[in-house]
Design a protein around this motif. Sequence first.
Motif, short mmCIF file in Angstrom:
data_model
loop_
_atom_site.label_atom_id
_atom_site.label_comp_id
_atom_site.label_asym_id
_atom_site.label_seq_id
_atom_site.Cartn_x
_atom_site.Cartn_y
_atom_site.Cartn_z
N GLY A 149 83.64 -5.06 28.01
CA GLY A 149 84.36 -6.01 28.83
C GLY A 149 84.56 -5.57 30.26
O GLY A 149 85.11 -6.30 31.07
N GLU A 150 84.10 -4.39 30.62
CA GLU A 150 84.29 -3.88 31.96
C GLU A 150 83.19 -4.43 32.88
O GLU A 150 82.03 -4.50 32.50
N THR A 151 83.56 -4.81 34.09
CA THR A 151 82.60 -5.31 35.06
C THR A 151 82.18 -4.17 35.98
O THR A 151 83.02 -3.47 36.52
N VAL A 152 80.88 -4.03 36.16
CA VAL A 152 80.36 -2.94 36.97
C VAL A 152 79.51 -3.52 38.08
O VAL A 152 78.64 -4.35 37.84
N ILE A 153 79.78 -3.10 39.33
CA ILE A 153 78.97 -3.51 40.47
C ILE A 153 78.14 -2.31 40.90
O ILE A 153 78.68 -1.27 41.28
N ASP A 154 76.82 -2.46 40.81
CA ASP A 154 75.93 -1.34 41.12
C ASP A 154 75.79 -1.12 42.62
O ASP A 154 75.71 0.00 43.09
N LYS A 155 75.75 -2.19 43.41
CA LYS A 155 75.51 -2.05 44.84
C LYS A 155 76.43 -2.99 45.58
O LYS A 155 76.46 -4.18 45.33
N MET A 156 77.17 -2.45 46.53
CA MET A 156 78.05 -3.26 47.36
C MET A 156 77.27 -3.74 48.58
O MET A 156 76.52 -2.97 49.17
N PRO A 157 77.47 -4.99 49.00
CA PRO A 157 76.79 -5.45 50.20
C PRO A 157 77.38 -4.78 51.45
O PRO A 157 78.55 -4.43 51.48
N GLN A 158 76.58 -4.64 52.46
CA GLN A 158 77.03 -4.01 53.69
C GLN A 158 77.97 -4.96 54.44
O GLN A 158 77.68 -6.15 54.59
N GLN A 159 79.07 -4.45 54.93
CA GLN A 159 80.07 -5.27 55.60
C GLN A 159 79.89 -5.29 57.11
O GLN A 159 80.39 -6.18 57.77
N ASN A 160 79.23 -4.34 57.68
CA ASN A 160 79.14 -4.25 59.13
C ASN A 160 77.90 -4.97 59.65
O ASN A 160 77.04 -4.38 60.28
N LYS A 161 77.83 -6.27 59.41
CA LYS A 161 76.77 -7.09 59.96
C LYS A 161 77.30 -7.76 61.21
O LYS A 161 78.13 -8.67 61.15
N SER A 162 76.87 -7.32 62.35
CA SER A 162 77.35 -7.91 63.59
C SER A 162 76.20 -8.57 64.32
O SER A 162 75.06 -8.12 64.26
N SER A 163 76.50 -9.63 65.03
CA SER A 163 75.46 -10.32 65.77
C SER A 163 75.29 -9.66 67.13
O SER A 163 76.23 -9.10 67.69
N ASN A 164 74.14 -9.75 67.66
CA ASN A 164 73.85 -9.17 68.96
C ASN A 164 74.17 -10.22 70.02
O ASN A 164 73.51 -11.25 70.13
N GLU A 165 75.18 -9.97 70.82
CA GLU A 165 75.61 -10.96 71.81
C GLU A 165 74.78 -10.88 73.08
O GLU A 165 74.92 -11.72 73.96
N LYS A 166 73.91 -9.93 73.22
CA LYS A 166 73.10 -9.79 74.42
C LYS A 166 71.83 -10.62 74.36
O LYS A 166 71.01 -10.57 75.27
N VAL A 167 71.66 -11.38 73.30
CA VAL A 167 70.43 -12.14 73.12
C VAL A 167 70.33 -13.28 74.13
O VAL A 167 69.27 -13.57 74.65
N GLY A 168 71.40 -13.95 74.40
CA GLY A 168 71.37 -15.08 75.32
C GLY A 168 71.84 -16.34 74.62
O GLY A 168 72.25 -16.33 73.47
N GLU A 169 71.76 -17.46 75.34
CA GLU A 169 72.25 -18.69 74.74
C GLU A 169 71.09 -19.52 74.24
O GLU A 169 69.98 -19.47 74.76
N TYR A 170 71.33 -20.29 73.21
CA TYR A 170 70.32 -21.12 72.58
C TYR A 170 70.27 -22.46 73.29
O TYR A 170 71.29 -23.10 73.50
N ILE A 171 69.06 -22.92 73.62
CA ILE A 171 68.90 -24.19 74.32
C ILE A 171 68.02 -25.09 73.49
O ILE A 171 66.90 -24.71 73.10
N ASP A 172 68.53 -26.30 73.19
CA ASP A 172 67.73 -27.30 72.50
C ASP A 172 66.71 -27.88 73.46
O ASP A 172 66.95 -28.00 74.65
N TYR A 173 65.57 -28.24 72.96
CA TYR A 173 64.57 -28.87 73.81
C TYR A 173 63.90 -29.99 73.05
O TYR A 173 63.90 -30.03 71.83
N GLU A 174 63.31 -30.91 73.80
CA GLU A 174 62.56 -32.01 73.21
C GLU A 174 61.16 -31.95 73.79
O GLU A 174 60.96 -31.66 74.96
N GLU A 175 60.20 -32.29 72.94
CA GLU A 175 58.84 -32.34 73.43
C GLU A 175 58.58 -33.66 74.14
O GLU A 175 59.01 -34.71 73.71
N ILE A 176 57.90 -33.58 75.25
CA ILE A 176 57.56 -34.77 76.03
C ILE A 176 56.08 -35.04 75.85
O ILE A 176 55.25 -34.18 76.09
N ASP A 177 55.77 -36.29 75.47
CA ASP A 177 54.36 -36.65 75.26
C ASP A 177 53.68 -36.97 76.57
O ASP A 177 54.13 -37.50 77.49
#
Length: 97
Positions: free
Chosen positions: A69-97
């Motif tokens: 009845g005991e629950t065992v976790i073999d691998k814990m997920p990593q908690q220190n997932k941080s986003s890189n803020e130096k990437v820049g801003e995301y810009i939507d675009y539309e294709e023009i025919d």
Amino acid sequence: MIQEASVMGLLRTILIILLVWFGLRILARLFAPILMKFVAKKAEERFGQQFGGFQNQAQQREEQKRREGETVIDKMPQQNKSSNEKVGEYIDYEEID
């Protein structure tokens, strides 16, 4: 005493060599699959003996440590997932025919 080779003796020798050669080829085609199955089975048994023993011993030790009845976790997920803020801003675009 010197013996001379006759043409008939030479042809007979070549014929015997050819018959033996083709006979071995036919036998090889018949017995090769059986031989390959035997070799593969033996290799599988050796592989199972070498690596199966380690796996079984580790599983037995883990089962002894666990309680029912005991629950065992073999691998814990990593908690220190941080986003890189130096990437820049995301810009939507539309294709023009």
